[in-house]
Design a protein around this motif. Structure first.
Motif, PDB file in Angstrom:
ATOM      1  N   THR A   1       0.849  -1.188   0.000  1.00  0.00           N
ATOM      2  CA  THR A   1       0.000   0.000   0.000  1.00  0.00           C
ATOM      3  C   THR A   1       0.884   1.238   0.000  1.00  0.00           C
ATOM      4  O   THR A   1       1.750   1.384   0.861  1.00  0.00           O
ATOM      5  CB  THR A   1      -0.915   0.037   1.235  1.00  0.00           C
ATOM      6  OG1 THR A   1      -1.743  -1.123   1.234  1.00  0.00           O
ATOM      7  CG2 THR A   1      -1.797   1.280   1.200  1.00  0.00           C
ATOM      8  N   GLN A   2       0.657   2.094  -0.970  1.00  0.00           N
ATOM      9  CA  GLN A   2       1.292   3.399  -0.988  1.00  0.00           C
ATOM     10  C   GLN A   2       0.165   4.420  -0.840  1.00  0.00           C
ATOM     11  O   GLN A   2      -0.566   4.679  -1.786  1.00  0.00           O
ATOM     12  CB  GLN A   2       2.058   3.602  -2.296  1.00  0.00           C
ATOM     13  CG  GLN A   2       3.268   2.683  -2.431  1.00  0.00           C
ATOM     14  CD  GLN A   2       4.038   2.927  -3.704  1.00  0.00           C
ATOM     15  OE1 GLN A   2       4.059   2.091  -4.606  1.00  0.00           O
ATOM     16  NE2 GLN A   2       4.693   4.065  -3.784  1.00  0.00           N
TER      17      GLN A   2
ATOM     18  N   ARG B   1       5.630   7.006   1.726  1.00  0.00           N
ATOM     19  CA  ARG B   1       5.211   5.918   2.607  1.00  0.00           C
ATOM     20  C   ARG B   1       4.926   4.633   1.855  1.00  0.00           C
ATOM     21  O   ARG B   1       4.405   4.657   0.729  1.00  0.00           O
ATOM     22  CB  ARG B   1       3.979   6.349   3.403  1.00  0.00           C
ATOM     23  CG  ARG B   1       4.230   7.500   4.364  1.00  0.00           C
ATOM     24  CD  ARG B   1       2.990   7.803   5.170  1.00  0.00           C
ATOM     25  NE  ARG B   1       1.943   8.411   4.345  1.00  0.00           N
ATOM     26  CZ  ARG B   1       0.675   8.517   4.742  1.00  0.00           C
ATOM     27  NH1 ARG B   1       0.306   8.032   5.917  1.00  0.00           N
ATOM     28  NH2 ARG B   1      -0.217   9.088   3.951  1.00  0.00           N
ATOM     29  N   CYS B   2       5.246   3.534   2.510  1.00  0.00           N
ATOM     30  CA  CYS B   2       4.983   2.216   1.947  1.00  0.00           C
ATOM     31  C   CYS B   2       4.674   1.261   3.091  1.00  0.00           C
ATOM     32  O   CYS B   2       5.456   1.153   4.034  1.00  0.00           O
ATOM     33  CB  CYS B   2       6.191   1.708   1.161  1.00  0.00           C
ATOM     34  SG  CYS B   2       6.058  -0.016   0.637  1.00  0.00           S
ATOM     35  N   ASN B   3       3.552   0.592   3.012  1.00  0.00           N
ATOM     36  CA  ASN B   3       3.201  -0.466   3.956  1.00  0.00           C
ATOM     37  C   ASN B   3       2.998  -1.761   3.182  1.00  0.00           C
ATOM     38  O   ASN B   3       2.435  -1.760   2.089  1.00  0.00           O
ATOM     39  CB  ASN B   3       1.931  -0.103   4.737  1.00  0.00           C
ATOM     40  CG  ASN B   3       2.164   1.052   5.669  1.00  0.00           C
ATOM     41  OD1 ASN B   3       1.878   2.192   5.330  1.00  0.00           O
ATOM     42  ND2 ASN B   3       2.701   0.761   6.830  1.00  0.00           N
ATOM     43  N   TYR B   4       3.444  -2.855   3.767  1.00  0.00           N
ATOM     44  CA  TYR B   4       3.374  -4.118   3.053  1.00  0.00           C
ATOM     45  C   TYR B   4       2.683  -5.157   3.907  1.00  0.00           C
ATOM     46  O   TYR B   4       2.567  -5.020   5.132  1.00  0.00           O
ATOM     47  CB  TYR B   4       4.788  -4.596   2.694  1.00  0.00           C
ATOM     48  CG  TYR B   4       5.586  -4.975   3.907  1.00  0.00           C
ATOM     49  CD1 TYR B   4       6.349  -4.018   4.590  1.00  0.00           C
ATOM     50  CD2 TYR B   4       5.556  -6.264   4.415  1.00  0.00           C
ATOM     51  CE1 TYR B   4       7.035  -4.350   5.730  1.00  0.00           C
ATOM     52  CE2 TYR B   4       6.246  -6.607   5.553  1.00  0.00           C
ATOM     53  CZ  TYR B   4       6.987  -5.641   6.212  1.00  0.00           C
ATOM     54  OH  TYR B   4       7.665  -5.968   7.358  1.00  0.00           O
TER      55      TYR B   4
ATOM     56  N   LYS C   1      10.787  -1.187   9.035  1.00  0.00           N
ATOM     57  CA  LYS C   1      10.254  -1.266  10.387  1.00  0.00           C
ATOM     58  C   LYS C   1       9.264  -2.428  10.430  1.00  0.00           C
ATOM     59  O   LYS C   1       8.104  -2.300  10.000  1.00  0.00           O
ATOM     60  CB  LYS C   1       9.572   0.034  10.792  1.00  0.00           C
ATOM     61  CG  LYS C   1      10.536   1.206  10.927  1.00  0.00           C
ATOM     62  CD  LYS C   1       9.838   2.447  11.470  1.00  0.00           C
ATOM     63  CE  LYS C   1      10.837   3.586  11.660  1.00  0.00           C
ATOM     64  NZ  LYS C   1      10.179   4.812  12.186  1.00  0.00           N
TER      65      LYS C   1
ATOM     66  N   GLN D   1       5.863  -2.016  12.214  1.00  0.00           N
ATOM     67  CA  GLN D   1       4.870  -1.192  11.519  1.00  0.00           C
ATOM     68  C   GLN D   1       4.603  -1.688  10.100  1.00  0.00           C
ATOM     69  O   GLN D   1       3.813  -1.071   9.373  1.00  0.00           O
ATOM     70  CB  GLN D   1       5.355   0.262  11.471  1.00  0.00           C
ATOM     71  CG  GLN D   1       5.513   0.896  12.843  1.00  0.00           C
ATOM     72  CD  GLN D   1       6.074   2.304  12.785  1.00  0.00           C
ATOM     73  OE1 GLN D   1       6.004   2.963  11.758  1.00  0.00           O
ATOM     74  NE2 GLN D   1       6.646   2.762  13.893  1.00  0.00           N
ATOM     75  N   SER D   2       5.255  -2.762   9.701  1.00  0.00           N
ATOM     76  CA  SER D   2       5.139  -3.273   8.335  1.00  0.00           C
ATOM     77  C   SER D   2       5.340  -2.147   7.322  1.00  0.00           C
ATOM     78  O   SER D   2       4.562  -1.980   6.371  1.00  0.00           O
ATOM     79  CB  SER D   2       3.768  -3.944   8.106  1.00  0.00           C
ATOM     80  OG  SER D   2       3.612  -5.050   8.956  1.00  0.00           O
ATOM     81  N   SER D   3       6.387  -1.364   7.562  1.00  0.00           N
ATOM     82  CA  SER D   3       6.609  -0.221   6.690  1.00  0.00           C
ATOM     83  C   SER D   3       8.016  -0.225   6.121  1.00  0.00           C
ATOM     84  O   SER D   3       8.942  -0.829   6.687  1.00  0.00           O
ATOM     85  CB  SER D   3       6.359   1.088   7.442  1.00  0.00           C
ATOM     86  OG  SER D   3       7.363   1.314   8.408  1.00  0.00           O
TER      87      SER D   3
ATOM     88  N   ASN E   1       9.515   3.000   4.399  1.00  0.00           N
ATOM     89  CA  ASN E   1       9.374   4.346   3.854  1.00  0.00           C
ATOM     90  C   ASN E   1      10.659   4.829   3.207  1.00  0.00           C
ATOM     91  O   ASN E   1      11.755   4.591   3.721  1.00  0.00           O
ATOM     92  CB  ASN E   1       8.947   5.311   4.948  1.00  0.00           C
ATOM     93  CG  ASN E   1       7.550   5.015   5.465  1.00  0.00           C
ATOM     94  OD1 ASN E   1       6.811   4.232   4.875  1.00  0.00           O
ATOM     95  ND2 ASN E   1       7.206   5.624   6.587  1.00  0.00           N
TER      96      ASN E   1
ATOM     97  N   CYS F   1       6.927   1.142  -4.559  1.00  0.00           N
ATOM     98  CA  CYS F   1       7.402   0.216  -3.556  1.00  0.00           C
ATOM     99  C   CYS F   1       6.968  -1.180  -3.977  1.00  0.00           C
ATOM    100  O   CYS F   1       5.877  -1.353  -4.538  1.00  0.00           O
ATOM    101  CB  CYS F   1       6.804   0.587  -2.200  1.00  0.00           C
ATOM    102  SG  CYS F   1       7.292  -0.440  -0.818  1.00  0.00           S
TER     103      CYS F   1
END
Lengths: 113, 115
Positions: free
Chosen positions: B5-6, B22-25, B68, B71-73, B75, B91
């Motif tokens: 997710t961006q 930002r990037c979450n996976y 991280k 945080q499943s991130s 960035n 990402c």
């Protein structure tokens, strides 16, 4: 290292026609990947080869799509009976087996009218 | 299934300002994480990657990213943006043998740089 090349860079075709794209990977790379990127989206995995063997295909790859890598070097992606929804950028990438880094080509932009 | 997710579709920064994308996976195991940049008419260029070890990774063009796990991130940051950084940034997460048999990309963040 001449990079990954793709041909053609742009293709405009009418709905119902067949199209074929070519990808030439970096010469020593034994893995080759195809991705599709539609407007406003990230690339989506279609399929990949190790040498001439096609090892994985995405559910996105309908029966109208076929990919080959006959001698383990260049690859072709054919779309039969094109539809407007096939309009996208088709990206090719290559890598060494076991190597994490993929090198992407410039892509082929397909427009179906 | 793996996903990325961006949350920012567009970001505008002034030249010289700092940047964070930002990037979450989502991934079931230890992820292999990547940031790519795409300029108009160009292919995807790898900025940096994380597989293991130091969670702060340095890339090309002065970019860095921090993994991280809590945080499943992952960035992407740059302390001072240049006008030539204007592009789309993706990402990606990949897994399997070799760390990336099948990359899953986010939808991208379009970066605009104001002079």
């Amino acid at each position: 290292d001449t990079g990954v090349s793709q041909d053609p860079r742009h293709k405009i075709t009418k709905r119902g026609q067949n199209v074929t794209f070519r990808c030439d990977p970096i010469s020593e790379h034994n893995r080759l990947y195809w991705y599709r990127q539609t407007l406003g989206q990230g690339p989506e995995f279609l399929t990949y080869f190790q040498n001439e063997a096609q090892l994985e295909k995405s559910r996105l790859l309908s029966d109208r799509f076929s990919a080959e890598r006959p001698k383990g070097s260049f690859s072709t992606l054919e779309i039969q009976r094109t539809e407007q929804g096939d309009s996208a950028m088709y990206l090719c990438a290559s890598s060494l087996a076991g190597g994490p880094r993929k090198y992407f080509g410039p892509g082929t932009r397909l427009t179906v009218t | 299934a793996q996903s990325v997710t961006q949350p920012d579709i567009h970001i505008t920064v002034s030249e010289g300002a700092s940047l964070e994308l930002r990037c979450n996976y989502s991934y079931g195991a230890t992820p292999y994480l990547f940031w790519y940049v795409q300029s108009p008419g160009q292919g995807l260029q790898l900025l940096l990657k994380y597989f293991s070890g130091d969670t702060l990774v340095q890339g090309i063009k002065g970019f860095e990213a921090e993994f991280k796990r809590s945080q499943s991130s992952f960035n992407l940051r740059k302390p001072s943006v240049h006008w030539s950084d204007a592009a789309e940034y993706f990402c990606a997460v990949g897994g399997g043998e070799g760390g990336g048999n099948k990359l899953t990309f986010g939808t991208g963040t379009q970066l605009k740089v104001e002079l």
